[in-house]
Design a protein around this motif. Structure first.
Motif, short mmCIF file in Angstrom:
data_model
loop_
_atom_site.label_atom_id
_atom_site.label_comp_id
_atom_site.label_asym_id
_atom_site.label_seq_id
_atom_site.Cartn_x
_atom_site.Cartn_y
_atom_site.Cartn_z
N LYS A 1 0.83 -1.21 0.00
CA LYS A 1 0.00 0.00 0.00
C LYS A 1 0.87 1.26 0.00
O LYS A 1 0.57 2.24 -0.69
CB LYS A 1 -0.92 0.00 1.22
N ASN B 1 2.08 1.98 -3.32
CA ASN B 1 0.99 2.15 -4.28
C ASN B 1 1.08 1.16 -5.44
O ASN B 1 0.81 1.50 -6.60
CB ASN B 1 0.98 3.59 -4.84
N ALA B 2 1.48 -0.05 -5.13
CA ALA B 2 1.62 -1.08 -6.16
C ALA B 2 0.24 -1.64 -6.53
O ALA B 2 -0.58 -1.90 -5.65
CB ALA B 2 2.53 -2.20 -5.68
N SER B 3 0.02 -1.82 -7.80
CA SER B 3 -1.26 -2.36 -8.26
C SER B 3 -1.11 -3.71 -8.96
O SER B 3 -2.11 -4.33 -9.32
CB SER B 3 -1.93 -1.37 -9.22
N SER B 4 0.13 -4.16 -9.15
CA SER B 4 0.37 -5.47 -9.77
C SER B 4 1.41 -6.22 -8.95
O SER B 4 2.47 -5.67 -8.64
CB SER B 4 0.84 -5.32 -11.22
N LEU C 1 -5.78 -5.99 0.41
CA LEU C 1 -5.53 -5.07 -0.71
C LEU C 1 -6.75 -4.82 -1.57
O LEU C 1 -6.77 -3.86 -2.35
CB LEU C 1 -4.39 -5.63 -1.58
N SER D 1 -9.81 -5.50 -4.51
CA SER D 1 -9.91 -5.96 -5.90
C SER D 1 -9.14 -5.09 -6.89
O SER D 1 -9.08 -5.40 -8.08
CB SER D 1 -11.38 -6.02 -6.33
N SER D 2 -8.55 -3.98 -6.42
CA SER D 2 -7.85 -3.07 -7.34
C SER D 2 -6.46 -3.58 -7.72
O SER D 2 -5.82 -3.05 -8.62
CB SER D 2 -7.72 -1.68 -6.71
N VAL D 3 -6.00 -4.63 -7.02
CA VAL D 3 -4.67 -5.17 -7.27
C VAL D 3 -4.78 -6.45 -8.10
O VAL D 3 -5.63 -7.30 -7.84
CB VAL D 3 -3.95 -5.49 -5.94
N THR D 4 -3.91 -6.57 -9.11
CA THR D 4 -3.87 -7.78 -9.93
C THR D 4 -2.70 -8.65 -9.50
O THR D 4 -1.66 -8.13 -9.07
CB THR D 4 -3.75 -7.45 -11.42
N PHE E 1 6.81 -6.59 -6.27
CA PHE E 1 5.96 -5.52 -6.78
C PHE E 1 6.83 -4.31 -7.13
O PHE E 1 7.94 -4.16 -6.61
CB PHE E 1 4.88 -5.12 -5.77
#
Length: 214
Positions: free
Chosen positions: A133, A136-139, A174, A176-179, A210
């Motif tokens: 978090k 700000n990692a999203s993948s 985290l 559902s915004s993270v893949t 990440f």
């Protein structure tokens, strides 16, 4: 044929046989060395590191003051790697220019030959989720690894099940915004020597990678 010739012929034959024997032994030693030489250990898979320089350098700029005839090598960014490990080796954090990787030994996450998370594992995974978090990692990549004991097929299944277990726990924090990319590599990509229990313990792990915040 003279007596001298009769005496020299067997000596010549013995010399030829000795030479052939020496060659055979030398070839055998070379083959043995080739077969027993240690194979290079591949690096664990990870996110691609960008080596593109942020500033374009003009090789013809007179301010470079290069020796006549010299050429400027292609510019690139060197990847600086920082590794911090706990005293007992149960947890390791690796930072590079572009990525952060956490590696947790299987013993602190699961019971032997199990993919069920232990109570201690939840707090450790929560710490990783907090860092994700912060960055700000999203993948994310969640990879499982084992040692080389047992069958390779069992190791692949177990490592994937363990990676799935860690991913499910991360997803709770985290959202559902993270893949996720989830893989089980079994005994592939060891980071230590599997010939000792200390090495095998390091190889039994789950890694979470990440991108770093820019």
């Amino acid at each position: 044929m003279t007596a001298t010739q009769i005496t020299h012929a067997p000596r010549a034959a013995r010399a030829t046989r000795a030479s052939r024997t020496a060659v055979t032994v030398a070839v055998a030693l070379l083959l043995t060395a080739a077969l027993t030489a240690p194979t290079a250990r591949a690096d664990p898979p990870g996110l691609t590191e960008d080596s593109t320089p942020p500033v374009r350098i003009d090789a013809h700029d007179p301010d470079l003051k290069m020796v006549q005839g010299a050429k400027l090598a292609p510019s690139k960014v060197l990847n600086i790697k920082s590794i911090v490990e706990t005293d007992d080796g149960s947890e390791r954090r690796q930072d590079t220019n572009d990525n952060v990787t956490f590696a947790l030994q299987a013993e602190v996450l699961f019971d032997k030959d199990s993919a069920k998370l232990s109570p201690d594992a939840l707090s450790r995974i929560g710490t990783i989720a907090a860092e994700i978090k912060k960055q700000n990692a999203s993948s994310l990549r969640v990879f499982g690894f084992t040692d080389n004991l047992g069958s390779a097929g069992h190791g692949l299944v177990l490592s994937k099940d363990r990676a799935n277990a860690v991913q499910r726990e991360l997803a709770k924090d985290l959202g559902s915004s993270v893949t996720f990319e989830i893989r089980g590599y079994g005994e592939q990509y060891p980071i230590a020597d599997n010939s000792s229990e200390a090495g095998r313990k390091k190889n039994r792990r789950v890694e979470v990678s990440f991108p770093r915040a820019s």
